[in-house]
Design a protein around this motif. Structure first.
Motif, mmCIF file in Angstrom:
data_model
loop_
_atom_site.group_PDB
_atom_site.id
_atom_site.type_symbol
_atom_site.label_atom_id
_atom_site.label_comp_id
_atom_site.label_asym_id
_atom_site.label_seq_id
_atom_site.Cartn_x
_atom_site.Cartn_y
_atom_site.Cartn_z
ATOM 1 N N GLN A 1 1.876 -10.688 0.926
ATOM 2 C CA GLN A 1 1.037 -9.767 1.697
ATOM 3 C C GLN A 1 1.667 -9.446 3.055
ATOM 4 O OE1 GLN A 1 -3.217 -10.761 1.921
ATOM 5 N NE2 GLN A 1 -3.028 -11.803 -0.014
ATOM 6 N N GLN B 1 2.475 -5.583 2.914
ATOM 7 C CA GLN B 1 1.305 -4.787 3.286
ATOM 8 C C GLN B 1 1.252 -4.525 4.791
ATOM 9 O OE1 GLN B 1 -1.787 -7.346 1.580
ATOM 10 N NE2 GLN B 1 -2.253 -5.765 0.081
ATOM 11 N N THR B 2 0.679 -3.381 5.139
ATOM 12 C CA THR B 2 0.380 -3.096 6.540
ATOM 13 C C THR B 2 -0.838 -3.929 6.943
ATOM 14 O OG1 THR B 2 -1.183 -1.357 5.974
ATOM 15 C CG2 THR B 2 1.118 -0.698 6.234
ATOM 16 N N GLU C 1 -3.944 -2.695 5.224
ATOM 17 C CA GLU C 1 -3.980 -3.092 3.801
ATOM 18 C C GLU C 1 -4.317 -4.575 3.652
ATOM 19 O OE1 GLU C 1 -0.675 0.159 2.102
ATOM 20 O OE2 GLU C 1 -0.053 -1.876 2.678
ATOM 21 N N ARG C 2 -3.806 -5.412 4.582
ATOM 22 C CA ARG C 2 -4.129 -6.847 4.501
ATOM 23 C C ARG C 2 -5.618 -7.091 4.715
ATOM 24 N NH1 ARG C 2 0.449 -7.669 7.658
ATOM 25 N NH2 ARG C 2 -0.666 -8.659 9.387
ATOM 26 N N HIS D 1 -7.357 -6.065 1.552
ATOM 27 C CA HIS D 1 -7.099 -7.077 0.526
ATOM 28 C C HIS D 1 -8.022 -8.290 0.738
ATOM 29 C CE1 HIS D 1 -3.849 -8.377 -2.395
ATOM 30 N NE2 HIS D 1 -4.489 -9.517 -2.221
ATOM 31 N N SER E 1 -7.992 -2.012 12.712
ATOM 32 C CA SER E 1 -8.006 -1.963 11.241
ATOM 33 C C SER E 1 -9.426 -1.782 10.707
ATOM 34 C CB SER E 1 -7.396 -3.241 10.656
ATOM 35 O OG SER E 1 -6.008 -3.277 10.912
ATOM 36 N N TYR F 1 -6.160 1.146 -2.680
ATOM 37 C CA TYR F 1 -5.657 1.268 -1.316
ATOM 38 C C TYR F 1 -4.760 0.096 -0.923
ATOM 39 C CZ TYR F 1 -5.772 1.420 3.805
ATOM 40 O OH TYR F 1 -5.442 1.428 5.130
ATOM 41 N N CYS F 2 -5.084 -1.128 -1.430
ATOM 42 C CA CYS F 2 -4.347 -2.341 -1.044
ATOM 43 C C CYS F 2 -2.861 -2.301 -1.409
ATOM 44 C CB CYS F 2 -4.937 -3.568 -1.743
ATOM 45 S SG CYS F 2 -6.551 -4.001 -1.143
ATOM 46 N N GLY F 3 -2.537 -1.730 -2.558
ATOM 47 C CA GLY F 3 -1.136 -1.646 -2.982
ATOM 48 C C GLY F 3 -0.639 -2.900 -3.696
ATOM 49 N N LEU F 4 -1.380 -4.005 -3.584
ATOM 50 C CA LEU F 4 -1.008 -5.270 -4.259
ATOM 51 C C LEU F 4 -2.192 -5.712 -5.105
ATOM 52 C CD1 LEU F 4 0.671 -7.671 -1.643
ATOM 53 C CD2 LEU F 4 1.738 -6.673 -3.666
ATOM 54 N N ARG G 1 5.110 -4.348 -4.957
ATOM 55 C CA ARG G 1 3.886 -3.560 -4.870
ATOM 56 C C ARG G 1 3.753 -2.739 -6.145
ATOM 57 N NH1 ARG G 1 1.910 -2.038 0.578
ATOM 58 N NH2 ARG G 1 0.911 -0.298 -0.446
#
Lengths: 241, 241
Positions: free
Chosen positions: A157, A161-162, A165-166, A169, A207, A234-237, B78
């Protein structure tokens, strides 16, 4: 055994009660009766107040701590004093076994997020018990495996992740459904969440504001998610199992 | 046993040679003769080419891999494809035990950074051996403890250090002296270092340029450090033991 008057938040303390807490700790559930008895005999009950340190960065790892009641944050600091939370440990688990297993000083501190009751077992006794009780070494291996997975999850993460995004998540991991509109209550203070996510309180606030755009609204500790599936995108992971 | 012609880079392969590699692997050095024999009988030698995947994210964890020769990167991606390196595993170690211990799919992939020779042991056999051989479970606990320490170290770096400080910390950890003027050779390519530090190649280039100000000069894989003590001050975090 500690005095009741000093620790009113921790319920009544007596031998039978403490033994039951040890027996019911998730760490102990798959032990053989012999291994469990050994743990109970070798350990000593200790109490800590919210804010106390169970151990500090650079201390010798003299004991293994089984957390019976309360919640602990594993923290680490820069030489300049800036501090972050590596991980949080819930009741039922043993606090970070790695320093004891390697006979090295702690590289992190353990701080009581709430009042605590713990079972402290001298490290050499615990290690000797590991070689005598396969059920204990299997439980220790599984707990370390679980911790290691949480740490790998954090590393990926932090690297992929930005900050926004964290946070997304983190919210997603606390939802009981991953579709449609969901509401959740955050257990931890914002200060704790910021340190756990590797952010300053200011960047956490930014955030929180940014996540309005993906339908996430924070009201004190309540978080309303308009569409959990789109938050997941949106999270990407992916969430870890 | 694999064919010599297919893997000229890995030296001669024969039963006696493979057995010796297993015996000399750091993971095996403290095993009892019985546990070592069990490992050797249960395992099968496998070969991988540079760039091959030993296992992939989401695969079932069917085997434990003891890395006999070569170097592996533990990577994760990702959903969009962007990839990072969680950790690197040198010869002598077992690749990430945690998925096997928990009987969960891999959350990361293992990619051969060089040609590899590994001993693959079926996961259920390995777990059954752990309960029979205390020397094996102690070695597994110590390896997991060591990995966990490396992961905690990464988490604290990612949360507390800037990209420039992380690169300085990485260089410092590779020096054999921590005072005065020191020169070191980097083993890994810049692409690999960037992924390991959680940077893009562009941000690594910027950090390399920035470290000139603290007396660190990169020439291909050679790094000249004018004053290791001042580099240590610059990092803001102590090196792990």
């Amino acid at each position: 055994m500690g005095s009741l008057k000093l620790y009113p938040g921790l319920g009544s303390s007596n031998y039978i009660n403490d033994q039951e807490l040890v027996r019911n700790a998730s760490f102990c559930r798959e032990l053989t009766p012999e291994a469990l008895e050994n743990i109970q005999q070798a350990g000593k009950i200790e109490y800590y107040r919210r804010g106390d340190a169970v151990f500090r960065q650079r201390d010798e790892a003299t004991h293994i701590y089984l957390l019976l009641q309360g919640k602990v944050s594993i923290t680490t600091a820069r030489s300049s004093g800036e501090c972050t939370i590596v991980e949080m440990v819930p009741a039922g688990k043993v606090l970070l076994l790695n320093s004891c297993m390697l006979n090295l000083p702690y590289m992190v501190s353990a701080e009581a997020l709430t009042d605590l009751r713990v079972l402290a077992i001298p490290a050499p006794t615990f290690i000797e018990m590991l070689t005598r009780h396969p059920s204990l070494s299997m439980v220790a291996l599984r707990q370390m495996a679980y911790e290691s997975r949480l740490l790998v999850d954090q590393v990926r993460q932090l690297k992929l992740q930005t900050a926004n995004e964290r946070l997304a998540h983190y919210i997603l991991s606390r939802l009981d459904r991953h579709e449609g509109s969901v509401i959740t209550e955050l257990e931890d203070e914002r200060r704790v969440i910021a340190q756990r996510l590797g952010m300053t309180p200011e960047s956490l606030s930014r955030s929180i504001a940014a996540l309005k755009n993906v339908g996430v609204v924070f009201e004190q500790r309540t978080v309303r998610v308009a569409d959990a599936a789109s938050l997941r995108n949106y999270c990407g992971l992916e969430l870890m199992d």
